[in-house]
Design a protein around this motif. Sequence first.
Motif, mmCIF file in Angstrom:
data_model
loop_
_atom_site.group_PDB
_atom_site.id
_atom_site.type_symbol
_atom_site.label_atom_id
_atom_site.label_comp_id
_atom_site.label_asym_id
_atom_site.label_seq_id
_atom_site.Cartn_x
_atom_site.Cartn_y
_atom_site.Cartn_z
ATOM 1 N N LYS A 141 -41.110 -81.025 23.734
ATOM 2 C CA LYS A 141 -41.259 -80.542 25.103
ATOM 3 C C LYS A 141 -42.124 -81.538 25.866
ATOM 4 O O LYS A 141 -43.210 -81.908 25.403
ATOM 5 C CB LYS A 141 -41.906 -79.152 25.130
ATOM 6 C CG LYS A 141 -41.026 -78.047 24.585
ATOM 7 C CD LYS A 141 -41.725 -76.691 24.699
ATOM 8 C CE LYS A 141 -40.826 -75.582 24.154
ATOM 9 N NZ LYS A 141 -41.495 -74.255 24.228
ATOM 10 N N LYS A 143 -43.977 -82.618 29.500
ATOM 11 C CA LYS A 143 -44.467 -82.214 30.824
ATOM 12 C C LYS A 143 -44.506 -83.443 31.719
ATOM 13 O O LYS A 143 -44.959 -84.518 31.296
ATOM 14 C CB LYS A 143 -45.862 -81.598 30.726
ATOM 15 C CG LYS A 143 -45.883 -80.184 30.182
ATOM 16 C CD LYS A 143 -47.271 -79.563 30.269
ATOM 17 C CE LYS A 143 -47.268 -78.120 29.769
ATOM 18 N NZ LYS A 143 -48.617 -77.515 29.856
ATOM 19 N N GLU A 154 -41.489 -78.805 32.946
ATOM 20 C CA GLU A 154 -41.416 -78.931 31.497
ATOM 21 C C GLU A 154 -39.957 -79.085 31.095
ATOM 22 O O GLU A 154 -39.091 -78.333 31.558
ATOM 23 C CB GLU A 154 -42.029 -77.710 30.816
ATOM 24 C CG GLU A 154 -42.148 -77.864 29.305
ATOM 25 C CD GLU A 154 -42.935 -76.735 28.666
ATOM 26 O OE1 GLU A 154 -44.172 -76.864 28.559
ATOM 27 O OE2 GLU A 154 -42.311 -75.717 28.301
#
Length: 401
Positions: A141, A143, A154
């Motif tokens: 993931k 950001k 995200e």
Amino acid sequence: MGKKKMKAIIVGGSIAGVSCAHSLTLAGWDVLVLEKSFEPPARSPTGAGLGLDPQARTIIKSWLPRPHLLDETTLPLSIDQNQATDSVEKVTRVLTRDESFDFRAAYWSDIHGLLFNALDPTMFLWGHKFLSFTQDESSVKVKALVMESQETVEIQGDLLVAADGCLSSIRKTFLPDHKLRYSGYCAWRGVFDFSGDENSETVTGIKREYPDLGKCLYFDLALNTHTVFYELINKKLNWIWYVNQPEPELKSNSVTLKVSQEMINTMHQEADTVWIPELARLMKETKEPFLNVIYDSDPLERIFWGNVVMVGDAAHPTTPHGLRSTNMSILDAEVLGKCVGKCGPENLSLGLEEYQRIRLPVVSEQVLYARRLGRIKQGLDRDGLELEQKHMPFFSGAPLV
């Protein structure tokens, strides 16, 4: 229903990043590229030149729908010549001359444009600054900050590709104590535009002293310094001058320094002292010269961690003396795509291991050789290394998959 496509998130929209976008797309992956710049780069008077080797050119052409465009946007570099400059007498003499040198000269932005324009533009998120990432066994993931709105977004994927350059923040996550090595010198760079002024005294003088411009990569070596000089398309002359000096302080996340007019004036005065008048005059008439701080890195022991992998200057920062940086980035991308494509999504770790096994020994040798070559040309070492580019490890071709 078919299997869901794997998704790669590439941080960095430079040549390494767009090259990985090509190779991973061909391997059957969905690709998303995050780049903090607001738009693709366009050629500017301060755009840098580069040299492409035969292997990298073959790979680029395999990615392009119109491969002939690569030859149309580059000039041949069929000669590699090193020559000594006598700064007192203002004369040069040839040291080495290799007439079987098969590179081509290009603008960095022209190569980037060819690669970018051959991709689906919707895979690029411009104006998105990478902030951080998390990973587990099956996903990553990321950001990112949307620069225009200052919102944080995200994005989830299966693979994170760090193509974020020699100052890579992703590399720092895994290797927080790893430091770049300052080479001991910086490089003044410039592109002299002589379109529309081909008969000027500056141009006729430089062509008289460098008669093979348009096909030759010239290296001028003086006492503890050297220059690189070659022609680009559209009547431009690219020059680089390496100057020994203490390490400057970097005030931003860039190895390009802001230069004052006083710094430029000092460079001009030193050029008159060191180089033949024709080269010094060209340097003084070049608009907007800029200064790069030259770093490399001791070779890393690994270039992937789980589902995060590094490519290009993030994986192997190098000095430019072997014309390696762009060529290594292109080969990194090709090998990465082939490895993950061959091993399949269910065996991603095996694909990344194979990528590392193939590329790490090659780039490690090339980075160290380029380091030694630069130090010899700058008078910092005197160990008798050959000056010609053809002695670079894997010069005739690096292993692929």
